[in-house]
Structure formats: structure tokens, C-alpha cells
Design an enzyme around this catalytic site. Structure first.
Site, PDB file in Angstrom:
ATOM      1  N   SER A 102       0.839  -1.185   0.000  1.00 24.76           N
ATOM      2  CA  SER A 102       0.000   0.000   0.000  1.00 24.76           C
ATOM      3  C   SER A 102       0.887   1.252   0.000  1.00 24.76           C
ATOM      4  CB  SER A 102      -0.959  -0.046   1.188  1.00 24.76           C
ATOM      5  OG  SER A 102      -2.001   0.880   1.029  1.00 24.76           O
ATOM      6  N   GLU A 110      -8.820  -6.098  -4.444  1.00 20.61           N
ATOM      7  CA  GLU A 110      -8.258  -4.943  -3.732  1.00 20.61           C
ATOM      8  C   GLU A 110      -9.329  -3.999  -3.186  1.00 20.61           C
ATOM      9  OE1 GLU A 110      -5.169  -4.119  -3.054  1.00 20.61           O
ATOM     10  OE2 GLU A 110      -3.875  -5.223  -4.434  1.00 20.61           O
ATOM     11  N   HIS A 148      -7.578  -5.827  -0.211  1.00 27.75           N
ATOM     12  CA  HIS A 148      -6.341  -5.070  -0.023  1.00 27.75           C
ATOM     13  C   HIS A 148      -5.686  -5.420   1.305  1.00 27.75           C
ATOM     14  CE1 HIS A 148      -3.731  -1.570  -0.725  1.00 27.75           C
ATOM     15  NE2 HIS A 148      -3.939  -1.199   0.534  1.00 27.75           N
TER      16      HIS A 148
END
Length: 546
Positions: free
Chosen positions: A221, A351, A457
Site C-alpha cells: 500500500s 483490492e 487489499h
């Protein structure tokens, strides 16, 4: 949070909550390497000796300062070397986390401005080795406004892969990515902190049994965006030798109204002048609008005055356009202006379900009409028709899942493949897709009807770090993933004993699908499965003006 003079007193942080959300020469070693005593191993760093803790097969050294506290007059200055200390410094607990707001709980700022600490995890035993271990340096995620290095326990990587792992804190939000004319622009203190940590690794890795000439940077991320920035930054030259980018490519972007009706386009990298202009406006709102001495005024403010939700998120975008990051990173990749190191990069399959789950109640997608309206609002009427043809809502269990799939492909998977193609023209490049839709949910978010999180995610993180229990098939997948990651760190070739081969990304875009089960690891055509031809033509991200 810090005291009124910004001296950096640590305030207890919500570690349990945040852990769920959010992850150096042989001759010298004979004299100054690790030594084990009754209270734990001692290693002599360039600032002084530290005493860690041994946990069976591995040892940890936590809370080691890699730079001076950026407090008081050092707020918004580039990191400076930490002072030497006398005697043996205890390294049995992490240092304070950087100032941030709780993620899932209400309340004011937590952490401290005195937060530039790192943690080392290494296989137990003497540091003297005929062949030093690879070093893996982890930059945590959290949107550049939350997170910490100590939330990630890398014992699986260290023990199974026989590597040294370093996890790093870096300044966040308004403390890490602020800009102002009196600063001469937007220096990007968060990335500067990371570079300081990498220089610390270069100076000290040998003492922990690591090889300063074989350093892999990896992150997820915001940590992945950090790795991307270092690939494109001349200031990071020579500080690392391989890179792993997890769910945050140089080309990551999200269209307007993707998650909330009034949200604009999300681009993680912005021109430095934009950050500088935002800084001037913020200073005025804080009562520091004056002809000169603005920084003195701002540095006199309590950290809690600065650590508001608005300022922490407003200054969570990485500035480019100066000597340390001259060009928008995705354009640097397209032009071949990046460090020539092997790269592995990838995404999770679902995600955007994690982000959509947090906003769906406020901006619902209840039926096909709402799906069409959302598509038109984000992409325009003409592109929306092409999107609906490729992603008909009838092909998905719910409209919300359909929309999350659209956003995942447009914002994460296809941008990652575009970056992979640019990288692959110059360096060995490997791509993956994490596909375990039964991965454990460690976020603490309540379930959202009609939107299971799947392989959302960050859901690959428990397969690399010790974060939450895994079922037996998932443990086997975790072992193979740790093998791939650490083999890549060792040689630049991601191979794992008994596991399928991982091909170069190439054309077509060959991704290694990672899922449990006998046939869970296999090669897939990422561009074909995720309609990347459509996205490359219709919405290849947003062209930010230089």
C-alpha cells in the site's frame, strides 16, 4: 501525541486495534558482532551497543533509533544522525509510533513525534557467518497517515528464509509530507526518513549477520508507493538492490466518485508546488500567516493542533518535482529513468472491496441503475458503456461486487501491469496476484451485506508476517510465499522448494496466482482476465500536469 513543546512524550496507542487494520565485514564481526548474554544478545551499532531478545529460532532488536528525534526545531527538517549513547541500550520493546489518529476507534492523536525507530529480526545464533544473509527492509502501509513498523512480525521470513528483516517507522501525514515556501518546497520527509533507515542498514547490517550489499526494499500500500518512489528517486541510488511492490504501483489511481459521491480523483503522487500551496493555506488557517517566520510559528504549535483528520490526510500525497523525486514516478518508469534492480510486483484479486466496504452505507449501489449511474459519474457516459459491456452487473452476485471488480482492475491490477511492462523492458520483473478469497479478515471491520471481502487489499500480509492464525492449507501457501519472497531477496530469482516456477511477467502478462490447494499456485494471463486493453485505452490513469 507530544507535549506542548513538541518534545515527543509517547502517548499510549491503540496497538491491538491498529495491528488488525493497518507490516552489515567478517573481520569486524569477530570483534564487534552479536554476543549472547543472560539477558539477550548484544550487538554493537554505529551509535552504540543494543541488547535484544531471543525467541527460540530468532532474535529481535526493537526500538533502535536510526535518526535524531524530529521534534521542536527539527520538525520539518531532514533526518539527522542519532546521538551516540553510553552503555548498552535496551532493544527489547518497539519505539513510539509516529503521530497519527486511531484508525477504527474514536479519539485524538496517538504516538509521538520522537518516532524514528526501526526493528531488526534475525535468525538466532552468532552473527559471524561465511556468507552474510540478505537484508529485507519493510515499509508499512497506512495511506501515509497511519501505521508503524512494529505492527508486522517477520519471524516467518527471517527463520524460513534465513534473512535479516528490518521494519521502519517514518513520519506521517502533516509531519511527513508537509510543504511550504519557507521550506523551499515539499522535501518529502517521509521518504527522507526511509532513506535514512536504508543508510543505517548500510552501516549496521553486518553486525546483525546481514549483507549491506544485498538489500531488498519491500512494502504494501503506502509502503509499496514508497518503494516505487525510491525506484524513481536519484537520492535513493545505491541504497537497495531489489524491490518488491505489493498493492501500490507507480500508476495506482482511482477515478472520481469511486467510493463517495463528492470524492475527486485519487492520485498518490502530486506536483510539489501543489503541496507547497496547500501548506501555505494550512499555515494561514492555523494563524501563522505572516511575511516571515511562518515555520517558527508552526513549530511552536502543539502536535495535537496539527494532527487533525484534515491535515493528516491532506498531506498524505507524495510530492514530486525536485532533485530527490524529479518526475512523477509512473512517467519515470515509462521513460526508463529508474534504478536498474530486479522487481517483483503484484496485487490482491479483490483490492477495492476493502475500501468500498467502508463507504457503501453512505454511497450505496443497490441495483443496476445505481451501478450504471456510478459508472457514468466516474468514467463518463462513453466509457461507462464499454465498462458495462465488459462488466455486466448480471455476471456478479451483487452490484457492489461488480463495482468493486471494476475499481480493482482500473485502479490496481491494470496499472500494476502497465508498470510491470515498463520495468520489464529494462530489468527482470515478476508479477503476482494473491487469490485466496478465504483469507482471514484481520481488519476488525463489521461484515457488509452483499460485499464479502474476499482477497481484499492487504489480505496477503498474514501470509508473510505473523498477524493472525491461518488454516493448514493457508499455512502451506504462506510457507511458499515466504520462500518466493526471500529467494528473490537472496538471488533476484523468486523460487521456492517444491513450488511451481514463477515466470517473468512478459507478454502476455504472466502473473503467478497465489492460492491454497494443490493447484492454487499457477500462471494466469493478467491482462486478459482483467480487461486491461479496455483500461489502457479508456482510463489509463490521470495525466497530472507537470
Amino acid at each position: 501525541m507530544t507535549g506542548p513543546e513538541g518534545k515527543g512524550e509517547a502517548v499510549p496507542d491503540m496497538r491491538g486495534v491498529r495491528r488488525r487494520c493497518a507490516l552489515l565485514l567478517p573481520v569486524v564481526l569477530l570483534l564487534t558482532g552479536a554476543s549472547a548474554g543472560p539477558e539477550g544478545p548484544v550487538v554493537d551499532t554505529d551509535r552504540g551497543p543494543v541488547r535484544g531478545r531471543t525467541h527460540g529460532a530468532y532474535s529481535t532488536f526493537e526500538g533502535i533509533p536510526f535518526a535524531a528525534p524530529p521534534t521542536g526545531p527539527r520538525r520539518w527538517r531532514l533526518p539527522e544522525p542519532a546521538d551516540r549513547w553510553n552503555g548498552v541500550r535496551d532493544a527489547g520493546t518497539p519505539g513510539a509510533r509516529c503521530v497519527q489518529l486511531p484508525v477504527l476507534a474514536p479519539g485524538g492523536p496517538v504516538g509521538s513525534e520522537d518516532c524514528l525507530y526501526l526493528n531488526v529480526t534475525a535468525p538466532a545464533g552468532p552473527a559471524v557467518r561465511a556468507r552474510p544473509r540478505p537484508v529485507m527492509v519493510w515499509f508499512h502501509g497506512g495511506g501515509f497517515f497511519s501505521g508503524s513498523g512494529d505492527a508486522y512480525r517477520p519471524d516467518r521470513l527471517a527463520v524460513q528464509g534465513d534473512v535479516v528483516v528490518v521494519t521502519v517507522n517514518y513520519r506521517l501525514g502533516v509531519f511527513g509530507l508537509f510543504g511550504h515556501p519557507e521550506l523551499g518546497g515539499a522535501p518529502g520527509f517521509a521518504l527522507a526518513d526511509q532513506r535514512a533507515a536504508l543508510r543505517w542498514v548500510g552501516a549496521n547490517a553486518t553486525q546483525f549477520g546481514g549483507d549491506p550489499g544485498n538489500v531488498t526494499v519491500f512494502g504494501e500500500s503506502a509502503g509499496a508507493l514508497s518503494v516505487c518512489a525510491h525506484l524513481a528517486s536519484p537520492a535513493s541510488a545505491g541504497l537497495f538492490h531489489r524491490a518488491i511492490v505489493q498493492s501500490g504501483s507507480c500508476s495506482t489511481a482511482a477515478p472520481p466518485s469511486a467510493l463517495l459521491a463528492d470524492a475527486g480523483t485519487y492520485e498518490p503522487f502530486v506536483p510539489a508546488r501543489r503541496t507547497t500551496e496547500e501548506g501555505a493555506r494550512a499555515a494561514a488557517r492555523l494563524g501563522c500567516d505572516r511575511p516571515s517566520g511562518v515555520l517558527d510559528c508552526l513549530r511552536a504549535l502543539d502536535a495535537g493542533t496539527l494532527a487533525t483528520a484534515d491535515l493528516m490526510q491532506r498531506f498524505s500525497l507524495v510530492p514530486y518535482g525536485d532533485g530527490t523525486l524529479p518526475t512523477e514516478p509512473r512517467r519515470a518508469l515509462e521513460a526508463g529513468r529508474f534504478h536498474r534492480v530486479p522487481v517483483a510486483l503484484g496485487t490482491t484479486r479483490d483490492e477495492m472491496r476493502l475500501f468500498l466496504a467502508q463507504t457503501l452505507a453512505a454511497y450505496p449501489i443497490g441495483d443496476e441503475n445505481a451501478y450504471r449511474a456510478r459508472t457514468e459519474r466516474s468514467f463518463g457516459a462513453e466509457t461507462a458503456r464499454a465498462v458495462e459491456a465488459a462488466y455486466p452487473v448480471s455476471a456478479y452476485p451483487t452490484p457492489a461486487i461488480a463495482w468493486a471488480t471494476v475499481l480493482t482492475d482500473a485502479s490496481f491490477i491494470c496499472p500494476t501491469l502497465r508498470d510491470g511492462a515498463a520495468l520489464g523492458r529494462h530489468v527482470p520483473t515478476y508479477g503476482y496476484r494473491f487469490d485466496d478469497r478465504d483469507a482471514p479478515d484481520f481488519t476488525g471491520l463489521p461484515p457488509v451485506p452483499g460485499l464479502p471481502l474476499g482477497a481484499a487489499h492487504g489480505f496477503e500480509l498474514p501470509y508473510l508476517f505473523t498477524l493472525t492464525p491461518l488454516a493448514r492449507p493457508q499455512q502451506r501457501l504462506a510457507d511458499r510465499m515466504a520462500g518466493y519472497w526471500t529467494a528473490f531477496a537472496r538471488t533476484g530469482l523468486p523460487t521456492a522448494p517444491g513450488a511451481p516456477g514463477w515466470p517473468l511477467l512478459g507478454v502476455p502478462a504472466r502473473l503467478l496466482s497465489l492460492a491454497p490447494g494443490a493447484d492454487g499456485i499457477r500462471t494466469v494471463d493478467g491482462r486478459a482476465e482483467h480487461h486491461c486493453g479496455l483500461w489502457d485505452e479508456r482510463w489509463p490513469g490521470v495525466a497530472t500536469a507537470e
